[in-house]
Design an enzyme around this catalytic site. Structure first.
Site, PDB file in Angstrom:
ATOM      1  N   GLY A   2      29.026  34.136  49.037  1.00 40.42           N
ATOM      2  CA  GLY A   2      28.107  34.485  50.108  1.00 40.42           C
ATOM      3  C   GLY A   2      28.502  33.822  51.410  1.00 40.42           C
ATOM      4  O   GLY A   2      29.146  32.769  51.410  1.00 40.42           O
TER       5      GLY A   2
ATOM      6  N   GLU B 173      25.346  32.469  38.463  1.00 43.17           N
ATOM      7  CA  GLU B 173      25.143  31.184  37.780  1.00 43.17           C
ATOM      8  C   GLU B 173      25.294  31.334  36.264  1.00 43.17           C
ATOM      9  O   GLU B 173      24.565  30.723  35.491  1.00 43.17           O
ATOM     10  CB  GLU B 173      23.761  30.590  38.123  1.00 43.17           C
ATOM     11  CG  GLU B 173      23.555  30.251  39.581  1.00 43.17           C
ATOM     12  CD  GLU B 173      24.567  29.253  40.128  1.00 43.17           C
ATOM     13  OE1 GLU B 173      25.139  28.487  39.327  1.00 43.17           O
ATOM     14  OE2 GLU B 173      24.801  29.270  41.338  1.00 43.17           O
TER      15      GLU B 173
END
Lengths: 666, 658
Positions: free
Chosen positions: B177, B421
């Site tokens: 990101g 994650e």
């Protein structure tokens, strides 16, 4: 990029297949000649420079709409130029042009024109059909309102007859009565077939259809009394201008009510239609399309996920060895192969409904409608069952592609958003399941009152036999041959029978406790949906099994049998509770089923890529970087990303507008 | 004014909504602070999200950058600091619609992985936004499996530099990101090579864009990875490194250092670092997973109380769709799950705080258990909540598909949490590995961590329930969940042993059991969630009806789990077919009970209308008016170039010749 060769993993996969994919493609298409013709039409579209354009993922909604309308106009012209008139061939042409997505003329071609053909008088056809055929009139079908969808009787739009001027006055009396959602209504159409409550001589006569001009021919401006526009952005359907329509004392001539069946005479006298059963036909037809669509959408997602899983290497299975293809992990196979089997099952179910519909339609014209209620009830449930399953399956395929599945370059997000509304449109799925349940309850009560039922519900007849011979009830468990699909069909049949019976008994118990039928029905509806699901599941396993008998090539027969077994056994494994609770299978049998599912995964593994190749989706139609036939995924992801709108300039304008001033200040 | 259909729902609440809100927040002071933060953010027009559904990717990105910059000013104005009590509510108040989230990750990774000297150099620069950071781990060809990363960092003793390269296309950094357009620096994870020997994955600070004009640095190719299902406001990026040289000091070196002569030195324990990574999985549950489900429930439940469709009784008004059993069966279990996992989250937070204190004292005993719980619950909660949001979306009929309902964007956002994650299947297998190990240990009498002692306990062979009311007893259903978890773990362990004893290699045996292992891990987490919910309810104050309604939700959560997974409970006859009918009966009865409090239960989540950003879910229930007015603002209603360009020729002459 054109010179890129096929990825080595995929080459190996294809070489190891035990059957010829073309032969399976022929079965899916309905014969080699159909395959040839489909590919011919596909080539017409794909080789036509008029239908080329930039990747839609990089266009705004307005631009997508614009591309779609451009292609639709060309499509209509070219279909006529090429003389393509067979409905299936039109469907192919359209889906190649629009790559399986909706387009603004869908409602004009799929609803407006057919409704004119079936519900307009000859005089009305003279006035409207040719202009509509030539697209001087573009129409849509405005049924759903903001406050009402599946429950049609609740619609609020009114059409009040005024004998003094021989006109209907159309009104949207409340906010909730505003027509909302019809495709092509927002920007494209200049006419709409509007469903409204007819009032004449002070009485409401229920829903009727009216042809309403909404935009000025020539300027395309909305007519006085008409408020029309786009309902805004949605989850997918970017190319479609779903619209709203509000009418304020809008007058149309008496002759604009579709009057082939019901009529309003000049003085306002209402003449009732003869029969309303005929409308069943259209619904059955559309629902059969959704079943086919479930199969195709799930097939596309499976093609992408399975090819990508053969190309993607990750982690380690054996210490010290190179990273394996993720398709070699049992968990990955367990996610994807049952879905692959499901896609095949749904293909065969879709074909069955279509064939049955065509057979019965023949009967309709000769007046034999006896099979229609069952088919209507069955397709409602199958529409819900297949669209729910495919919807979840597409998401599983996307998840099975890890992070890259989330990128629009995978193509799966688009398949999902295009497909998912089918759980709601043409009848909300839960409501559909309850319609099937109503038919099942009716059949059950026929059986208990000593009548015999026929067709797909005939297994209910066995229940009454068991009641007459109560000694059989204790020994309900079926002997199951785990490698024999027909034996598994029996297990599904018993499960359906027990769940229908149990829902019927619960319904009866509620009726004994309460006053109203509706209340009892509502308090049993979770059971009823469960019974319908079991019934549909049985029908699908039965149809898949029946299909095997038609396959002559031994190698194809073998691989389809594996898929059929996987479909049936996986369904038992996933719904083990049903089979255990009603005593159809024992725990030991369930353990055996679970084990065999895993063995089948390994059996199917070598044929997985060939099985998705058999769906025969062209790369352009598939629209996925991950699912490319040549498997050159990573190079093409990079090429694709470079075209992203955020990459149009090297330094984004927001740097000068926001970032730089902030850095200067701090 | 409030729609009377919603107003009437609120008059009959069996409990104090305000008290429940305070319970969810963890105290009156927290509720007050949260509301103050939300008020400050929402009253500022720069933070408005009203137009977000109409914006293009470029516009969304620009708005997010503008908000991120404005937020700095706002925080200064309000006197909020990163260590203050307000900070954790800011993200929620912004609904995550802000850029530079990875900047925080950049800073955290320097704090955790960097030496004191590195921290002193980089953190002040980052805090003052002299640079914008990102975190570049995932590659085109590799995600969760970190050892497989292919980016290289070769140490050059002559110049005292690392030379970073992307040796092939699959090694390109992909997804980070803020990296596509914004970041000037990033932490790159690469395989370290010294004198031709590979030392594994290490983190390096790499500058990628000029601090003067934001142009790319030499040797760097970077850009945006293109449109995704959501996160249009974030410039997820790609990064290709070609002989990029960075000074030796740029390798983050708290745990390992490369000396000037190329000597590789390890120092300290990596275990704290490992703990930090584990904590991230837990920290995302509240904002990224529970909040979206709570919002979706709020929207769907309120809309279902306003939407009337078809008739339940002839001659009456059309019924609220919330009164249909099938609708209740869709929505109320999601509501129960939202509460259940809220309490699970509290349990995990507490456990992690304790773990942190232990680790500070150099006691690492809790690590395996914490790792197993965080992996398993991250997977189970994200999966459950994602499915829940989709159910809410589809329970709203056609209008759910309008972006203006707010549901599609909640869905497309939450579903990314199943992947990031750590991919869920892989995480569940990590939990399963722990379970199998503990099961073996427990059965040979060795001590095991508290959350898994039940694996060795003596069990009832049959469920003792006699009637449907028995299934409203937490002891009965908790025991059933425990039984299933033990059965799945023990049968998989046995299968594994059988395979290995029959000569199958260990890793092959493991792969052949993975489908079952995943089921065992899920059953373990589900059991803990049910048990924790029941124990939490036990401790709640009995005043104001809170405990009573929470008990109902706990029962519903537990029974829904049994009802939708009957096979697991019937399998060995622990629950009999007749008992399963009792479960079903109790479960369906509960739906009708909780139905009465459904609207107050979502009101207690205390989302403002601006935060829901939904035409269907607003507090006043004026659904249709709002939908109509909002739709008219759509850009598609401002202009339609398609008419002049294509429709007009189409309608006028093009086809008349045919």
């Amino acid at each position: 990029a054109a010179a890129m060769s096929v990825n080595a993993d995929l080459r190996r996969e294809r070489a190891a297949a035990t059957f010829q994919p073309e032969l399976l493609t022929h079965i899916l298409d309905g014969g080699p000649e159909r395959t040839r013709r489909r590919k011919e039409i596909e080539a017409l579209v794909l080789n036509d420079p008029d239908f080329q354009h930039e990747d839609l993922n990089f266009l705004s909604r307005s631009q997508r709409y614009e591309q779609a309308i451009r292609k639709s106009s060309l499509m209509v012209m070219k279909l006529r130029e090429y003389g393509i008139a067979d409905p299936e061939e039109i469907y192919w042409f359209k889906s190649f042009v629009h790559r399986g997505r909706p387009e603004p003329l869908d409602l004009h071609l799929g609803m407006f024109l057919p409704t004119l053909l079936t519900q307009a008088t000859p005089e009305q056809q003279d006035r409207f059909f040719m202009p509509a055929w030539n697209l001087e009139i573009i129409g849509t079908y405005a049924q759903t309102e903001m406050g009402h969808g599946t429950h049609l009787r609740g619609l609020e739009t009114t059409a009040t007859y005024d004998p003094s001027t021989q006109e209907f006055i159309l009104n949207s009396p409340t906010v909730t009565s505003i027509k909302w959602w019809p495709g092509g209504l927002g920007k494209t159409s200049n006419h709409a077939i509007v469903l409204a409550q007819l009032y004449t001589q002070g009485q409401c006569k229920g829903l009727h259809a009216f042809i309403v001009p909404i935009r000025q021919l020539g300027t395309h401006e909305p007519l006085p009394g008409i408020t029309v526009g786009d309902i805004g952005p949605k989850f997918g359907y970017d190319e479609m201008d779903n619209g709203y329509l509000k009418m304020d004392n809008f007058r149309i001539p008496r002759e604009n009510m579709l009057m082939k069946y019901a009529q309003v005479e000049p003085d306002g006298t209402y003449v009732k239609p003869v029969s309303d059963k005929l409308t069943y036909g259209t619904m059955v037809f559309i629902r059969s399309l959704i079943v086919g669509d479930s199969a195709r959408s799930l097939s596309r997602a499976c093609t992408i996920a399975i090819r990508y899983s053969a190309v993607r290497h990750q982690s380690e299975l054996k210490p010290g060895e190179p990273e394996p293809q993720i398709l070699d992990y049992q968990t990955q196979q367990y996610k994807l192969f049952p879905l692959l089997a499901t896609a095949y099952a749904f293909h065969f179910v879709g074909a069955y409904i279509k064939d049955t519909y065509h057979r019965i339609s023949g009967d309709i014209s000769t007046g034999d409608l006896s099979e229609l209620p069952e088919l209507h009830a069955l397709t409602a449930g199958l529409k819900a069952f297949t669209s729910w399953t495919a919807n979840a399956g597409i998401e599983e395929c996307r998840m099975a592609c890890g992070g890259h599945g989330y990128s629009r370059c995978s193509g799966i997000p688009d398949i999902y958003v295009t497909f998912t509304p089918s759980c709601t449109y043409e009848g909300e799925n839960t409501v559909m399941m309850l319609q099937t349940a109503r038919f099942l309850m009716k059949s059950y009560s026929q059986v208990t009152s000593g009548q015999k039922v026929t067709g797909m519900v005939s297994y209910l007849n066995d229940l009454s036999r068991q009641r007459i011979q109560p000694q059989h009830v204790a020994a309900r468990t079926v002997t199951m041959r785990i490698n024999d699909p027909t034996s598994l069909v029996e297990a599904y049949k018993s499960r359906a029978a027990r769940l229908v019976e149990s829902a019927a008994k619960n319904l009866q118990a509620e009726l004994n406790h309460r006053k109203s039928k509706e209340d009892a029905w509502n308090r049993t509806s979770v059971d009823l949906v469960r019974a319908s699901e079991a019934h549909c599941h049985y029908v699908i396993v039965k149809l898949f099994t029946a299909k095997l008998a038609e396959v002559s090539d031994a190698a194809v027969h073998a691989v389809l049998t594996d898929l059929c077994l996987l479909y049936a056994l996986f369904g038992i494994s996933r719904n083990a509770g049903d089979f255990l609770q009603v005593g159809v299978l024992t725990s030991a049998q369930i353990t055996q089923v679970n084990q065999h599912v895993k063995e089948l995964l390994a059996v199917i593994r070598p044929n997985a890529v060939a099985l998705v190749d058999s769906f025969d989706f062209h790369d352009v139609h598939l629209g996925s970087v991950l699912g490319r036939y040549d498997g050159n995924v990573y190079e093409n992801m990079f090429e694709w990303a470079k075209k992203s709108p955020l990459n149009k300039t090297q330094v984004h304008e927001s740097f000068h507008k926001h970032l730089k001033p902030m850095q200067a200040k701090l | 004014s409030v729609n009377p259909d919603l107003a009437s729902e609120r008059q009959t609440a069996s409990f104090s909504v305000e008290k429940l809100t305070v319970l969810l927040d963890g105290g009156t002071e927290q509720t007050r602070i949260r509301r103050a933060v939300v008020e400050a953010i929402e009253s500022d027009p720069v933070f408005s999200r009203e137009n977000q559904y109409f914006q293009t990717q470029n516009e969304r990105y620009e708005a997010a950058v503008r908000k991120a910059v404005h937020l700095q000013k706002k925080m200064h104005e309000m006197g909020w600091t990163e260590n203050g009590p307000e900070y954790k509510y800011i993200y929620r108040a912004l609904s995550g619609d802000v850029a530079f989230l990875l900047h925080q990750v950049f800073m955290r990774s320097i704090s955790v992985l960097g030496s004191d000297k590195q921290i002193a150099k980089w953190i002040p620069l980052a805090t003052q936004h002299k640079l914008i950071g990102s975190y570049a781990q995932t590659e085109l060809g590799h995600g969760t499996y970190l050892q497989g990363l292919e980016t290289t960092a070769v140490f050059d003793t002559a110049t005292q530099e690392f030379i970073l390269n992307t040796p092939k296309i699959s090694a390109m950094k992909w997804w980070p990101g803020d990296m596509g357009r914004s970041a000037t620096h990033t932490v790159v994870f690469a395989q370290l090579y010294i004198h031709g020997k590979c030392y594994g994955i290490h983190p390096f600070i790499v500058q990628i864009r000029s601090l003067q004009d934001h142009s790319l640095c030499p040797g760097i190719t970077a850009g945006d990875i293109g449109p995704k299902m959501n996160f249009e406001h974030i410039d997820n990026g790609y990064l290709l490194l070609k002989n990029v040289r960075i000074p030796r000091e740029n390798m983050l070196s708290k745990f390992c250092e490369v000396r000037p002569d190329g000597t590789y030195v390890m120092q300290g324990s990596q275990k704290i670092n490992y703990f930090t990574m584990t904590t991230v999985r837990i920290s995302l549950i509240s904002d990224e997973v529970l909040t979206p489900l709570m919002k979706a429930c709020t929207i769907a439940v309120r809309y279902s109380a306003v939407r009337r469709q078809s008739k339940l009784k002839p001659g009456e008004q059309e019924a609220k769709i919330l009164d249909y059993q099938t609708q209740q069966e869709k929505l109320l279990p999601q509501l129960a799950a939202a509460y259940a996992f809220h309490f699970t989250n509290g349990y995990l937070q507490e456990l992690f705080n304790r773990g942190y204190r232990e680790i500070q004292r150099k006691n690492f005993d809790m690590l395996p258990e914490l790792h197993a719980l965080s992996s398993g619950f991250k997977a189970v909660i994200t999966q459950h909540c994602t499915a829940g949001v989709e159910i809410c979306l589809r329970a709203c009929g056609g209008h759910g598909y309008s972006l203006l309902s707010g549901l599609p964007s909640l869905y497309t956002k939450i579903l990314a949490s199943c992947i990031y994650e750590g991919e869920n299947t892989i995480l569940l297998l990590q939990t399963a590995r722990f379970l199998i190990k503990c099961f073996m240990a427990a059965n040979t009498g060795q001590p095991v961590p508290p959350s898994v002692t039940y694996l060795a306990a003596v069990k009832h062979r049959k469920c003792p329930a006699k009637n449907k009311l028995d299934f409203l007893s937490p002891d009965i259903y908790t025991e059933a969940y425990q039984h299933v978890a033990v059965r799945l773990t023990s049968s998989t362990a046995a299968k594994l042993q059988d395979l290995i004893q029959s000569g199958v290699k260990k890793h092959d045996a493991w792969n052949q059991c993975t489908v079952q292992l995943v089921q065992a891990a899920k059953a373990h987490c589900h059991y803990i969630a049910v048990k924790n919910f029941a124990e939490t309810v036990e401790k709640l104050e009995t005043k104001a009806g809170i405990q009573k309604i929470m008990k109902h939700l706990c029962d519903l959560f537990a029974l829904h789990g049994i009802f939708s997974n009957t096979g697991a409970f019937l399998h060995d006859g622990y629950i009999s077919a007749a008992q399963m009918d009792m479960v079903t009966a109790s479960y369906l009865d509960l739906l009708a009970v909780i139905r009465k409090d459904a609207v107050p239960l979502v009101d207690a989540f205390d989302f403002t209308d601006k935060s829901l950003n939904s035409a269907l879910g607003s507090y006043d229930g004026q659904v249709y008016q709002r939908l109509y007015e909002w739709a008219q603002k759509s850009p598609t209603n401002q202009m339609s170039p398609a008419y002049e360009k294509y429709l007009k020729p189409l309608l006028h002459n093009t086809l008349s010749k045919l």
